[in-house]
Scaffold this active site. Structure first.
Site, PDB file in Angstrom:
ATOM      1  N   GLY A  49       0.768  -1.240   0.000  1.00 15.40           N
ATOM      2  CA  GLY A  49       0.000   0.000   0.000  1.00 15.40           C
ATOM      3  C   GLY A  49       0.796   1.286   0.000  1.00 15.40           C
ATOM      4  N   ASP A 107      -4.970   1.600  10.687  1.00 11.69           N
ATOM      5  CA  ASP A 107      -6.381   1.320  10.952  1.00 11.69           C
ATOM      6  C   ASP A 107      -6.463   0.850  12.408  1.00 11.69           C
ATOM      7  OD1 ASP A 107      -9.091   0.843  10.001  1.00 11.69           O
ATOM      8  OD2 ASP A 107      -8.614  -1.246   9.757  1.00 11.69           O
TER       9      ASP A 107
HETATM   10  P1  IMP Z   1      -4.240  -2.424  10.609  1.00  7.99           P
HETATM   11  O1  IMP Z   1      -3.310  -3.542  10.888  1.00  7.99           O
HETATM   12  O2  IMP Z   1      -5.660  -2.749  11.047  1.00  7.99           O
HETATM   13  O3  IMP Z   1      -3.783  -1.085  11.181  1.00  7.99           O
HETATM   14  O4  IMP Z   1      -4.376  -2.280   9.038  1.00  7.99           O
HETATM   15  C1  IMP Z   1      -3.381  -1.734   8.293  1.00  7.99           C
HETATM   16  C2  IMP Z   1      -3.388  -2.223   6.855  1.00  7.99           C
HETATM   17  O5  IMP Z   1      -4.699  -2.603   6.426  1.00  7.99           O
HETATM   18  C3  IMP Z   1      -2.977  -1.092   5.942  1.00  7.99           C
HETATM   19  O6  IMP Z   1      -1.582  -1.035   5.766  1.00  7.99           O
HETATM   20  C4  IMP Z   1      -3.721  -1.408   4.667  1.00  7.99           C
HETATM   21  O7  IMP Z   1      -2.969  -2.298   3.868  1.00  7.99           O
HETATM   22  C5  IMP Z   1      -4.982  -2.088   5.136  1.00  7.99           C
HETATM   23  N1  IMP Z   1      -6.116  -1.130   5.243  1.00  7.99           N
HETATM   24  C6  IMP Z   1      -6.603  -0.546   6.354  1.00  7.99           C
HETATM   25  N2  IMP Z   1      -7.643   0.264   6.088  1.00  7.99           N
HETATM   26  C7  IMP Z   1      -7.815   0.206   4.738  1.00  7.99           C
HETATM   27  C8  IMP Z   1      -8.736   0.844   3.817  1.00  7.99           C
HETATM   28  O8  IMP Z   1      -9.614   1.651   4.175  1.00  7.99           O
HETATM   29  N3  IMP Z   1      -8.572   0.515   2.507  1.00  7.99           N
HETATM   30  C9  IMP Z   1      -7.627  -0.350   2.040  1.00  7.99           C
HETATM   31  N4  IMP Z   1      -6.755  -0.969   2.866  1.00  7.99           N
HETATM   32  C10 IMP Z   1      -6.842  -0.690   4.193  1.00  7.99           C
HETATM   33 MG    MG Z   2      -0.191  -1.245   4.399  1.00  4.11          MG
END
Ligand code: IMP
Ligand code: MG
Length: 180
Positions: A49, A107
């Protein structure tokens, strides 16, 4: 509003590229203020990403720096799976270095927490976190995030490197999922 369809879902422009570039510039300016050539930070970009943000960010960084990549995945469809898979590990030695982790979006913070553990094990001098997007309502951890491009609501977005089932990464604007 411009709309796009990816697989079965429709998305609508929510952050135009002009605003994205302003936010990138703001983060780069903060980093430029905080570091000098002597620090020579290592930007550790988290694939897939963050490739677009990383590229735009370091074009605006004017201190000597290095770049390295790691690849992690935690998302399945439009929700986090809760487990983080390491697909490409950290290949560069980070011992004694200033490390700036570069994320597209934070996130829940699960991915970040796992990554910090791996990075810290290498005994860097300092670890900082730069994320382009941050969803404060979804964040479940207490780790401080040093540099944030923009805070956004807890909606699913695509574009500017972010995907829905691998589609949508190529757009220069950010699009939000249209709820039916
Ligand atoms: P976390 O581990 O829940 O903080 O998620 C982080 C990863 O989830 C990010 O690096 C993204 O690859 C993916 N992600 C989180 N939110 C989104 C979104 O709204 N759209 C697309 N990918 C997301
Ligand atoms: Mg990511």
């Amino acid at each position: 509003m411009e709309r796009i369809k990816l697989h079965d879902k429709v998305f609508e422009v929510s952050i135009p590229s002009t605003r994205i570039q302003e936010a990138v510039k703001k983060v780069a300016d903060q980093i430029n203020n905080d570091y000098t050539d002597a620090d020579c930070p290592v930007f550790l970009s988290v694939l897939n990403g963050s490739f677009m943000f990383t590229s735009d960010l370091i074009k605006n960084v004017n201190v000597q720096c290095e770049i390295s990549f790691t690849k992690l995945a935690s998302y399945e469809g439009t929700a986090t799976s809760g487990k983080v898979n390491e697909l490409i590990g950290i290949t560069k030695s980070l011992k004694g270095r200033v490390v700036i982790i570069v994320e597209d979006i934070i996130d829940t913070g699960t991915t970040l927490e796992k990554l910090i553990e791996t990075v810290s094990a290498q005994q860097p001098k300092e670890v900082k976190i730069a994320t382009f997007l941050f969803k404060p309502e979804a964040y479940k951890k207490s780790l401080k995030i040093d540099y944030i491009g923009m805070e956004i609501p807890n909606d699913f977005i695509v574009g500017y490197g972010l995907d829905y089932e691998e589609l949508g990464r190529n757009y220069k604007d950010i699009y939000t999922l249209v709820k039916e």
